[in-house]
Design an enzyme around this catalytic site. Sequence first.
Site, mmCIF file in Angstrom:
data_model
loop_
_atom_site.group_PDB
_atom_site.id
_atom_site.type_symbol
_atom_site.label_atom_id
_atom_site.label_comp_id
_atom_site.label_asym_id
_atom_site.label_seq_id
_atom_site.Cartn_x
_atom_site.Cartn_y
_atom_site.Cartn_z
ATOM 1 N N GLU A 112 0.849 -1.325 0.054
ATOM 2 C CA GLU A 112 0.079 0.070 0.020
ATOM 3 C C GLU A 112 0.924 1.321 0.204
ATOM 4 O O GLU A 112 0.422 2.390 0.056
ATOM 5 C CB GLU A 112 -0.924 0.001 1.108
ATOM 6 C CG GLU A 112 -1.888 -1.209 1.065
ATOM 7 C CD GLU A 112 -2.954 -1.281 2.297
ATOM 8 O OE1 GLU A 112 -4.033 -1.607 2.050
ATOM 9 O OE2 GLU A 112 -2.190 -0.830 3.428
ATOM 10 N N GLU A 163 -6.520 -6.711 -2.401
ATOM 11 C CA GLU A 163 -6.910 -7.152 -0.946
ATOM 12 C C GLU A 163 -8.341 -6.723 -0.639
ATOM 13 O O GLU A 163 -8.390 -5.598 -0.622
ATOM 14 C CB GLU A 163 -5.969 -6.893 0.198
ATOM 15 C CG GLU A 163 -5.584 -5.378 0.320
ATOM 16 C CD GLU A 163 -4.630 -5.389 1.641
ATOM 17 O OE1 GLU A 163 -4.977 -4.941 2.666
ATOM 18 O OE2 GLU A 163 -3.522 -5.713 1.325
#
Length: 887
Positions: A494, A560
């Site tokens: 991320e 995800e």
Amino acid sequence: MKTNIIVIMSICLVLSGHTASAQTAGSIRIPAAGEKTRLNSGWYARRANEIRIDGNRLSSLPFDANGWMKAKVPGTVLTTLLENRVFPAPEFSMNNNLIPDIYDVGKDFYTFWFVRPFRVDGGKPGQQVWLNFRGINYGADIFLNGKRLNTVTHEGMFLRNTFLISPYLKTDGENLLAVIVYPPHYPGNPNGGQGGDGEIARNVTMQFTPGWDWIQPVRDRNTGIWDEVSITATGAVRVQHPYVVTKVPGVRQPRGDQKDAVARISAEVENTSDTVQKGMLICETAGSRLTQPLTLAPREKRQVAFRELTVKNPRLWWPNGIGRQELYDLQISFETDGATSDSRQLRYGIREISTGTSPETGGRIFYVNGQPIFITGGNYIASEWLLRLSPERYRAEVRFHAEMNVRMIRVWGGALLERPEFYDACDEFGLLVFQDLWGSGDCNGAWEDPMKLDSRERRWEYPDNHDLFLASVEDQVRMVRNHPSLCLWCGGNEWPLAKDIDEKLKFDVFPRLDPERLFVSYSTDTALIGRNKTGVGDGPYGIQEPEWFYVRHDPAFNPEAGSVGSPEVESMRMMMTESELAHTPQAGRTFNAAWRYHKDLGYGNHLERYGKVTDIETYCKYAQVVNYDQYRSFMEGWASHIWEWYTGILIWKTQNPWTSLRGQMYDYFLDVNASLYGVKKGCEPLHPSYNRVSRQVEIINTAPGQHAVTVGARIYDLSGAILWEKEAGASVSSASVERLFDVPLPEQVQGAYFLKLTLAEAGSESTDNIYWLTTVENDYTALAAMPRCTPEVQVTLEKSGDEHVGTVRMKAAGHISFFNRIKVFDRQTGDRILPVHYSDNYVTLMPGDRREIRLTFSSALPEDRIEIAIDSWTAGRLHFVQDDFVR
């Protein structure tokens, strides 16, 4: 601090009662070239501040085991303490709070000596003997027979070490290897944040150990000799870092004869002597023998490439659900004067992975052997939170993923680059690997976070030692790059790594060491996830209405998105006390501290839609029905818009390395739950599906090939009577969706009912798909009052090699047999036999339906100790033991 002092004093008292008795050093064999001897037993450990001499003196004196504990190697300080029963099992209840945290007690508490006395057998004159460490966390000094082997203290969890020990080995007496292991420099405060206060990321180590929203802190931060230790032997010339690149031009089909492929093979050779060495570098693979004569100057190290190898009619490697996972053996050796100086063996697959972006969405598309692969998969944290790793556990976990019909495993960046045995299993079962490096936006500065000690700007510069990070990446890339399952590299979770690290990886390390694979800077990089109008890079992570999954969401490739995943009741009883389990959450609200400690995610009101939750058995019963429906909708919703909206989806998460109550298809104990079979059904390569939003029947084909099929649909009331049916034929092309016909709401029903879809090809039914639906919003309570239906069951069980192989044949008679869950127990103790691999589970049968379930498991138990049970919504528990097995 008073509490901590009392704990430490009691630990010292316990340690004094668990010392190892003195024993003679065990012998180890000096292996032949190309082999290794593992040092996986015979170790002892002791807290370093109890030893008043340095490593040179310690390793030169005769070893006396009095005062030492038997140690776990590979393992950690904490796993050694647990095996010596110093602390209770930290996976159970809130026991982890009874273990001192390194942040409170200081690093000296978990700084330990590990020693291994041994004698040597075998060996040849002139052999070079090497001591190899595949992973030490975090720092270490290493001594053998009075000599310090590393001139600079080892640092870094992932960097491997190899030492030449021939000059210091005693061939006629006892040797003593002594390793002092130091914890990470910055263990961090486990303050409840993701990675605690974030300081753990200043080290080059796994980041989840101070705790995360799915795990409690690892108290020693996994300090120890956590991976394999081995002895190898060579002649003067070593062979290292073999590298195989395969090229498969064109668009291939999984079946039939193949056009030529090519393999490009190289290796590094090193002359470790002070004299010139002449010989032949030899590569044997795919029925061919490649040779390269070499002359190496003293201490010369050289990269050597063989001529390009053409492989006729190659046996190709394909991802799970697409084709077979064919593997080739390869051996590279250096021979001089008729003797083998060194040799390396590996297995590889002939396949080519390429990548591009979707013109519709910008999402990343991966091609294997020219075929576009719609990516379904899951995020994988680590096999076990205290690094109690094994090839057997790896294989079981990867096999579970293959049984889910998914095609990719993402190894998440807050953990570790897994061990070679993990990638071996992925090669075998066809799971593509999305490999993160060691960084996470939570710790590395993706956003402001009041739980973190340092500013966002400072955290983006983590780790402190950039050269160590890069050296570790280079080492680990060389370790796993030959695995055909390895698909892409990702810098961080991320958020990109520090700018200089990111640029070095992008423009130097990967172009030089692994140029054939995609590298993206971070998991939500638009180069991977595609055009993003909403700004959402991944997620969400909680339970959703089934219809939610059929509505468009950014991004096109989601690395995800996750949901619930409570385990079965037997596992719940291995996680908490009965009094803790009695306080089940109600309407998504968690009242008990132990449930919160085990990171309960909450089901909202989804369980109460099936009835009142009165106890832990009811809670788990309803949770499994919700798990199945949630994850089937999850996978069908994404696949129903393959290429149109999406190119890939990875579940957060498919497993937990700890006893957590969220996001898992199988639990810490390796027992499957209904989530796995919901994913399995939703990810069938050729699949009949009911779109919850359009109320249409669809055929989803996520594999190559054109298929002419017939799809049938029937609506049943709860008694099993057919209320409506329809059938249609269709032709569905490769990697596409064909929308067929509408399904009406049954006017005769108020509440729950069933929809069964069937798919037949060439006149033979290949799969079905059964939904429980309702005409009254969110009301499934009538399922509890369905007519009783005990299925007709036949069970067979036989031994095949090391495995038991069972078959359960079920038939429903006049009514619906709903949600039959097969389990395997030890009849004498009542314990589950785990892991068990089922061809299907949580099976629902309409009247007259038959189903055959195959199950396999390894167990040393005799057949008369094995019990197979079926838990059924409509029949209670059915038991089958030896006398019931059909011969």
